[in-house]
Motif scaffolding. Structure first.
Motif, PDB file in Angstrom:
ATOM      1  N   GLU A 409      36.197  95.008  83.132  1.00 22.89           N
ATOM      2  CA  GLU A 409      36.561  93.589  83.060  1.00 22.89           C
ATOM      3  C   GLU A 409      35.281  92.759  82.931  1.00 22.89           C
ATOM      4  N   VAL A 410      34.503  93.072  81.926  1.00 18.83           N
ATOM      5  CA  VAL A 410      33.206  92.424  81.716  1.00 18.83           C
ATOM      6  C   VAL A 410      33.060  92.059  80.241  1.00 18.83           C
ATOM      7  N   ILE A 411      32.697  90.824  79.983  1.00 15.16           N
ATOM      8  CA  ILE A 411      32.316  90.406  78.639  1.00 15.16           C
ATOM      9  C   ILE A 411      30.795  90.443  78.550  1.00 15.16           C
ATOM     10  N   LYS A 412      30.296  91.004  77.467  1.00 14.11           N
ATOM     11  CA  LYS A 412      28.846  91.034  77.254  1.00 14.11           C
ATOM     12  C   LYS A 412      28.475  90.050  76.150  1.00 14.11           C
ATOM     13  N   LEU A 413      27.494  89.211  76.440  1.00 16.60           N
ATOM     14  CA  LEU A 413      26.954  88.287  75.451  1.00 16.60           C
ATOM     15  C   LEU A 413      25.575  88.783  75.034  1.00 16.60           C
ATOM     16  N   ILE A 414      25.434  89.129  73.769  1.00 14.89           N
ATOM     17  CA  ILE A 414      24.133  89.518  73.216  1.00 14.89           C
ATOM     18  C   ILE A 414      23.940  88.784  71.879  1.00 14.89           C
ATOM     19  N   PRO A 415      23.798  87.474  71.937  1.00 17.95           N
ATOM     20  CA  PRO A 415      23.701  86.679  70.709  1.00 17.95           C
ATOM     21  C   PRO A 415      22.350  86.862  70.031  1.00 17.95           C
ATOM     22  N   PRO A 416      22.216  86.378  68.808  1.00 22.85           N
ATOM     23  CA  PRO A 416      20.892  86.325  68.192  1.00 22.85           C
ATOM     24  C   PRO A 416      19.911  85.582  69.092  1.00 22.85           C
TER      25      PRO A 416
END
Length: 461
Positions: A409-416
């Protein structure tokens, strides 16, 4: 001149993209994308954005799983590739030494001055495979230690140090390996005392779940490994090249100097696949110990001119545009603003990470109605609520994100790494709207949850 016309081919048959994939490639991918509403048609991209056929923009908070560190189509990287193609270099002769690989190796090593040499392959998993082979040969020992929940790639050697059974099932036998809980120094020492460990491979921040190593763990592990003549291998495939606010993520902890470091993804500029394994001189000299062994480990497309030019351009842009500092500053801002929401939304349990590698974790709510809905999803499959957040972020707010791993139940944010306050504002506005809907019993969101439950139970066509 041939009759090949790429622009015409795309114009004539681009609309068949999902059907072609279903018929000739992984048929489950278009099925999955359709189920979660991700079957979009993107027409162009630049920087941190995509545009569809209606010219609507989409904010990319995924960056191709971290490949697009500089965003898409950075003009400096693009020009470098035009230049290297126009140069008509005698590439990949296999029996000469071209300048670009040496120049890129020299530049990479300047960010890790305790290391001496580089092997170039074509991907992150190849970089890990190289490290595993080099560690085993250099130490004369067979076993590799790794962390539970780790992800180091999907080729057979890298799969042997993959911490998830779902990836490993059905592909045995694998290499001799042992999984440890991240941070468990006692377990590490116990395994090292057996005398057969070549090395310990670790992500300074695990991609699955976005879990940083505990403070002091890497330094203490390094000390134990040196005592038992085993190697520390840092997998920086996703965390490296500025992602976490330092050039390498292991540099967050003073005194840590891995014996081997694996990089890939962002080094490509998003154009040409490339992987690199940085290591100490004595390790390379053991592997390549004589002229007879000059090709004992090699890659047919490794160190090709296009990949090397892209890598050099990427590093130049990172320095010229202050990319590492921007990742640190923008990441701190993003985590700070997300963390401030934890007291507002009972479903939001944690925000963690470093730089622009951020994990948003959801958990069991306290109120009766929300707890009932949460329990329904958990009974079908853990991780479905996170998908309930990811889906409307894309469908209604045009922001691309990802669930951080299976059953999480984890969203990962790895944006530019080029994003700034404008993108942080846009994400926060969308995220709060989605969380408001979830907590206020928004019908569309929970109806979609029931659709996902049916999919899990096999009741969709």
């Amino acid at each position: 001149m041939t009759g090949f016309d790429l622009a015409k081919l795309l114009a004539d048959r681009g609309a068949e993209r999902y059907d072609l994939h279903a018929r000739h490639l992984n048929h489950q991918l278009p099925r999955m994308l359709g189920t979660i509403g991700f079957d979009k048609v993107y027409e162009r991209a630049e920087g941190a954005y995509f545009w569809d056929s209606d010219d609507q923009d989409y904010l990319d908070m995924l960056a191709g799983f971290g490949v697009m560190g500089l965003g898409r189509h950075h003009p400096v990287v693009r020009q470098a590739l035009h230049d290297v193609l126009d140069a008509d270099l005698p590439d990949l002769t296999r029996f000469d030494c071209q300048p670009l690989p040496g120049l890129l190796a020299e530049k990479l090593l300047s960010y890790a001055p305790h290391l001496d040499r580089v092997f170039f392959g074509n991907s992150g998993t190849e970089a890990v495979e190289t490290a595993l082979k080099f560690a085993r040969y250099a130490t004369g020992k067979p076993r590799i230690l790794y962390c539970t929940h780790a992800f180091h790639g999907l080729t057979t050697g890298a799969l042997s140090v993959n911490g998830e059974d779902g990836f490993r099932d059905g592909f045995a036998p694998l290499l001799p390996d042992t999984a440890l809980e991240m941070g468990d120094l006692a377990a590490l020492e116990r395994e090292l005392k057996r005398g057969d460990v070549a090395g310990f491979v670790v992500e300074p921040i695990q991609g699955k779940g976005v879990h940083p190593t505990p403070p002091g763990f890497l330094g203490a592990a390094q000390e134990l490994l040196r005592k038992h003549k085993a190697l520390l291998i840092a997998d920086e495939v996703q965390t490296g090249l500025g992602r976490t606010g330092d050039f390498f993520a292991y540099q967050h902890e003073d005194g840590v100097e891995p014996d081997l470091v694996c990089v890939a993804k962002a080094l490509s500029g998003g154009y040409v696949p490339v992987g690199a394994t940085l290591g100490k001189d004595w390790i390379f000299k053991k592997v390549y110990s004589s002229m007879d062994r000059v090709l004992v480990h090699s890659a047919s497309f490794g160190a090709n001119a296009q990949a090397m030019a892209a890598g050099l351009a990427v590093l130049a842009v990172m320095e010229d545009e202050g990319i590492v500092a921007n990742a640190r500053h923008t990441g701190d801002l993003l985590r700070e603003r997300l963390s401030a929401l934890i007291g507002t939304y009972e479903l939001l349990h944690d925000v963690r990470g470093r730089g622009l590698m951020v994990g948003i974790e959801f958990g069991r709510p306290k109120s009766l109605v929300l707890r009932g809905r949460w329990t329904m999803l958990q009974a079908a499959r853990k991780g479905l609520f996170a998908q309930l957040v990811v889906a409307p972020l894309l469908q209604r707010h045009r922001i691309l994100t990802q669930v951080s791993g299976d059953h999480l139940e984890v969203i990962k944010l790895i944006p530019p790494l080029i994003i700034g306050e404008r993108e942080v504002d846009r994400f926060l506005q969308a995220f709060t709207a989605v969380m408001d809907e979830a907590h206020n019993g928004g019908g569309l969101m929970w109806d979609f949850g029931r659709t996902l439950v049916k999919a899990q139970l096999g009741r969709l066509d």
